[in-house]
Design an enzyme around this catalytic site. Structure first.
Site, PDB file in Angstrom:
ATOM      1  N   GLU A  97       0.861  -1.196   0.000  1.00  0.00           N
ATOM      2  CA  GLU A  97       0.000   0.000   0.000  1.00  0.00           C
ATOM      3  C   GLU A  97       0.882   1.225   0.000  1.00  0.00           C
ATOM      4  O   GLU A  97       2.036   1.156   0.436  1.00  0.00           O
ATOM      5  CB  GLU A  97      -0.797   0.077   1.308  1.00  0.00           C
ATOM      6  CG  GLU A  97      -1.902  -0.900   1.437  1.00  0.00           C
ATOM      7  CD  GLU A  97      -2.400  -0.967   2.885  1.00  0.00           C
ATOM      8  OE1 GLU A  97      -1.736  -0.438   3.795  1.00  0.00           O
ATOM      9  OE2 GLU A  97      -3.448  -1.563   3.094  1.00  0.00           O
ATOM     10  N   LYS A 141       2.438   4.475   1.531  1.00  0.00           N
ATOM     11  CA  LYS A 141       2.638   4.975   2.900  1.00  0.00           C
ATOM     12  C   LYS A 141       2.244   6.447   2.878  1.00  0.00           C
ATOM     13  O   LYS A 141       2.944   7.272   2.286  1.00  0.00           O
ATOM     14  CB  LYS A 141       4.082   4.783   3.348  1.00  0.00           C
ATOM     15  CG  LYS A 141       4.310   5.226   4.778  1.00  0.00           C
ATOM     16  CD  LYS A 141       5.702   4.865   5.254  1.00  0.00           C
ATOM     17  CE  LYS A 141       5.864   5.014   6.758  1.00  0.00           C
ATOM     18  NZ  LYS A 141       5.564   6.317   7.282  1.00  0.00           N
ATOM     19  N   ARG A 200      -1.820   9.348  12.136  1.00  0.00           N
ATOM     20  CA  ARG A 200      -2.590   8.116  12.333  1.00  0.00           C
ATOM     21  C   ARG A 200      -3.901   8.428  13.033  1.00  0.00           C
ATOM     22  O   ARG A 200      -3.938   9.232  13.977  1.00  0.00           O
ATOM     23  CB  ARG A 200      -1.740   7.178  13.196  1.00  0.00           C
ATOM     24  CG  ARG A 200      -2.273   5.770  13.364  1.00  0.00           C
ATOM     25  CD  ARG A 200      -1.950   4.964  12.144  1.00  0.00           C
ATOM     26  NE  ARG A 200      -2.283   3.570  12.254  1.00  0.00           N
ATOM     27  CZ  ARG A 200      -1.406   2.595  12.507  1.00  0.00           C
ATOM     28  NH1 ARG A 200      -0.144   2.891  12.726  1.00  0.00           N
ATOM     29  NH2 ARG A 200      -1.784   1.341  12.540  1.00  0.00           N
ATOM     30  N   ARG A 228      -2.815   8.268  17.427  1.00  0.00           N
ATOM     31  CA  ARG A 228      -1.961   7.103  17.656  1.00  0.00           C
ATOM     32  C   ARG A 228      -1.757   6.845  19.153  1.00  0.00           C
ATOM     33  O   ARG A 228      -1.592   5.708  19.574  1.00  0.00           O
ATOM     34  CB  ARG A 228      -0.641   7.401  16.962  1.00  0.00           C
ATOM     35  CG  ARG A 228       0.428   6.423  17.155  1.00  0.00           C
ATOM     36  CD  ARG A 228       1.557   6.822  16.241  1.00  0.00           C
ATOM     37  NE  ARG A 228       2.769   6.143  16.622  1.00  0.00           N
ATOM     38  CZ  ARG A 228       3.749   5.876  15.777  1.00  0.00           C
ATOM     39  NH1 ARG A 228       3.670   6.260  14.528  1.00  0.00           N
ATOM     40  NH2 ARG A 228       4.810   5.258  16.186  1.00  0.00           N
TER      41      ARG A 228
HETATM   42  P1  AMP Z   1       6.547   5.633  10.869  1.00  0.00           P
HETATM   43  O1  AMP Z   1       5.690   6.738  11.439  1.00  0.00           O
HETATM   44  O2  AMP Z   1       7.575   6.098   9.905  1.00  0.00           O
HETATM   45  O3  AMP Z   1       7.022   4.664  11.923  1.00  0.00           O
HETATM   46  O4  AMP Z   1       5.620   4.735   9.929  1.00  0.00           O
HETATM   47  C1  AMP Z   1       4.510   4.057  10.383  1.00  0.00           C
HETATM   48  C2  AMP Z   1       3.309   4.949  10.215  1.00  0.00           C
HETATM   49  O5  AMP Z   1       3.006   5.114   8.845  1.00  0.00           O
HETATM   50  C3  AMP Z   1       2.066   4.353  10.763  1.00  0.00           C
HETATM   51  O6  AMP Z   1       1.995   4.537  12.161  1.00  0.00           O
HETATM   52  C4  AMP Z   1       0.990   5.124  10.057  1.00  0.00           C
HETATM   53  O7  AMP Z   1       0.695   6.313  10.779  1.00  0.00           O
HETATM   54  C5  AMP Z   1       1.639   5.520   8.770  1.00  0.00           C
HETATM   55  N1  AMP Z   1       1.053   4.906   7.567  1.00  0.00           N
HETATM   56  C6  AMP Z   1       0.902   5.559   6.400  1.00  0.00           C
HETATM   57  N2  AMP Z   1       0.366   4.763   5.480  1.00  0.00           N
HETATM   58  C7  AMP Z   1       0.129   3.562   6.077  1.00  0.00           C
HETATM   59  C8  AMP Z   1      -0.423   2.322   5.626  1.00  0.00           C
HETATM   60  N3  AMP Z   1      -0.825   2.150   4.372  1.00  0.00           N
HETATM   61  N4  AMP Z   1      -0.473   1.310   6.522  1.00  0.00           N
HETATM   62  C9  AMP Z   1      -0.042   1.464   7.792  1.00  0.00           C
HETATM   63  N5  AMP Z   1       0.493   2.608   8.266  1.00  0.00           N
HETATM   64  C10 AMP Z   1       0.579   3.658   7.415  1.00  0.00           C
END
Ligand code: AMP
Length: 631
Positions: free
Chosen positions: A304, A306, A311, A330
């Protein structure tokens, strides 16, 4: 349970260096807590409310100092308490220094001679959490004064820390989880069917009472020692018991409730816990990983975009007796009021009960994603919501469905009339439900099985302005709060920065003897300007090493903060560089992470502010080969 008995165990925990012993003492405390089990469990973690409940005591350090000063008598002022705090470094130690109780008769609690119970402390904290409006601050101080006034030193230490939410006793969530299993499920053998029932019943028909009484007349010492002397593992529960507690915690986010369920209903009760509308669960998290990692570990990979936003978990039950839609961050804070268009979007389209997981992104007039900072202008806003709604448009990309009703009666597909808890369903099935309930916002999920296909999707996602891709195991369950290997995040690599340490903060709990947080700066002309604090990515060994390197360069210390001469250079990674008023440089690193000490560099060699500005401008873009080689 008397608060003194709780505080006495807290002191024992603080003095206890070994993890195994810690778990045994916590287990013993949980057994001894009797009717106050839920409260005692939360208190151990420095909480009055469960984690899914975003109410807070909202008592600032100044109010706490004021209450301590009043309880300490007419000769002690809040300034004296503050001065003592600068010496002692920690509010619990300060509270324990004073001799309280002299103010009896002034207390709101009669003559204050009754021992304080844990339930009374809980009631008072909840009352003060609810205090609002004019005069509420002074009512909070009054209530706290009433409590401190009845405390002996150990109670005062525990109370002060509890009020400020930092227990500093080395008891983390993992310890409490293990202790719950060991206190209430140790006799349960998950292999032998049926024996749980017996074991649990034994416990719940009154024998706790006996156990509690036994213990409260002085034999706790013996009980704990016995366990640990014979064999630290004597009380280990089965793997199934730990797993059942863990899962119930994931679903409820309420350590108190889970402890009670374990005691009263055993494994079956824990297992019966379901995700509920209105009770957010922790977000499932991702580790960094590559397309090759994903193909190798999952075979088929669900890919998918990102999305670069914030969140959000959506809880909604349509209908007159329904709920929401409400939106949780979150951290499970309620952020509904800041995002009215998302609420309307969901309410207009969803006609069955749901819990959805997704990302809020800011978009431009064409619907293309805007940088993360834009969403922050909306996300937790309490004032001017309507004006900001005009200025920054937000939309939701939903990528998971944790609960759904599917029939016209709102019930799930199994026809039992209740919405389905989908946490244990595979991702593919959850995504199908998501597409059923909210097709307009469901993220595209493509299942592929080779690296090139993943890379093609990644290029397209980047092209569309997304941050990268998420690579998920299509067969995996949703494990709240877990940063496991079922979800991998793949973003273009960013260049690291070399920055010099100009400040530090002492660590907490077990790390109180070490520096725990490091203030980093980059070069600006002849001086240095801070750009952020790094506290993650460091092992205990690395912290000890850095503490040793930095200690000779400390130039000033105030409370827990230290100013440090710029000498030691660190390489740091980060997810993004944002403009920010917080630091003198005008920039802040988002999610800075320690990569290593640059022994080869001195302070003059660190990156210049101009480079930071350039990286920020480019969205801290992909690393060029040269910068990777220079490691
Ligand atoms: P990070 O904040 O870099 O640790 O990345 C994880 C975060 O990406 C998750 O907590 C979500 O807020 C965000 N995210 C964005 N797109 C997605 C997706 N398709 N699936 C899950 N998380 C996503």
């Amino acid at each position: 349970m008397e608060f003194a008995a709780f505080a006495e165990r807290v002191e024992r925990l603080e003095a206890e260096p070994a993890d195994l012993e810690t778990t045994a003492i916590v287990a013993d405390l949980l057994v001894a807590a009797g009717d106050d089990l839920e409260t005692a469990t939360r208190f151990l973690l420095g909480r009055t409310y469960p984690a899914h409940d975003d109410r807070t005591l909202d008592v600032g350090p100044a109010s706490c100092r004021e209450a301590i000063a009043r309880a300490a008598g007419p000769n002690v002022t809040a300034d004296d308490v503050e001065a003592r705090l600068a010496e002692r470094g920690e509010i619990g130690a300060v509270a324990a220094d004073f001799d309280f109780g002299g103010q009896r008769g002034l207390s709101a609690f009669g003559d204050g001679s009754d021992p304080l119970s844990i339930a009374e402390v809980d009631d008072t904290l909840r009352e003060l959490a609810a205090a609002a409006g004019e005069g509420s601050e002074s009512r909070k101080v009054d209530a706290l004064f009433g409590l401190f006034n009845r405390c002996d030193p150990a109670e005062a230490r525990t109370l002060a820390r509890l009020v400020l939410g930092e227990m500093r006793i080395g008891v983390g969530e993992g310890t409490v989880r293990d202790a719950v299993a060991e206190a209430f499920l140790a006799a349960v053998d998950d292999e032998s069917d049926g024996s749980e029932e017996a074991a649990v019943d034994d416990e719940s028909d009154g024998s706790e009472e006996a156990a509690v009484d036994d213990e409260s007349d002085g034999s706790e010492e013996a009980a704990v020692d016995d366990e640990s002397d014979e064999n630290g593992d004597a009380n280990r529960a089965s793997d199934g018991a730990y797993a059942a507690v863990e899962r119930a915690l994931q679903v409820t986010n309420d350590y108190g409730r889970v402890a009670r369920l374990a005691r009263e209903e055993g494994m079956e009760g824990l297992d019966a816990e379901r995700i509920r509308i209105g009770r957010p669960v922790q977000a499932m998290l991702a580790q960094a990983g590559s397309a090759a990692d994903a193909v190798e570990s999952f075979g088929e990979v669900a890919v998918e975009a990102k999305f670069d936003g914030a969140r959000v978990q959506v809880h909604y039950a349509p209908g007159p007796d329904g709920f929401g839609p409400r939106l949780y961050s979150r951290n499970m804070d309620d952020v509904t009021d800041a995002l009215p268009e998302i609420v309307e979007f969901v309410a207009d389209r969803v006609d069955v009960p749901v819990v959805l997981d997704g990302e809020i992104v800011a978009v431009d007039d064409d619907g293309s994603p805007l940088p993360f900072q834009e969403v922050l202008r909306r996300f937790r806003r309490k004032h001017d919501v309507d004006r900001m709604r005009e200025a920054v448009t937000c939309r939701i990309h939903a990528f998971d469905c944790l609960l759904a009703g599917g029939d016209s009666d709102g019930g799930g597909e199994d026809g039992d009339g209740a919405p389905d808890d989908l946490l244990r369903e595979p991702l593919r099935a959850r995504h199908d439900r998501l597409v059923d309930v909210l097709p307009e916002a469901a993220a595209d999920l493509r299942v592929v099985d080779d690296v090139e296909a993943v890379e093609r999707i990644e290029s397209a996602a980047l092209e569309e302005g997304h941050e990268g891709v998420m690579l998920k195991d299509p067969t995996s369950a949703y494990t709240p709060g877990d940063r496991g290997r079922d979800w991998l995040k793949r973003k273009p690599d960013v260049e690291t920065l070399d920055a010099v340490v100009v400040g530090a903060e002492w660590g907490e709990g077990r790390r109180a003897e070490l520096f725990g947080t490091f203030l980093l700066a980059v070069r600006d002309g002849d001086g240095y300007e801070p750009i952020g604090k790094v506290a993650t990515g460091l092992t205990d060994e690395e912290l000890a090493d850095l503490t040793e390197r930095l200690e000779p360069h400390v130039v000033a210390e105030s409370g827990t903060e230290l100013r440090i001469r710029p000498e030691v250079v660190l390489e740091v990674g980060y997810e993004e560089i944002q403009t920010s008023p917080t630091y003198g440089s005008g920039y802040a690193l988002r999610f800075p992470r320690f990569v290593g000490v640059r022994e080869d560099k001195s302070a003059e060699d660190v990156d210049a502010l101009e480079r930071v500005a350039r990286l920020a401008e480019n969205g801290a873009g992909p690393a060029d080969d040269a910068s990777l080689d220079s490691r």
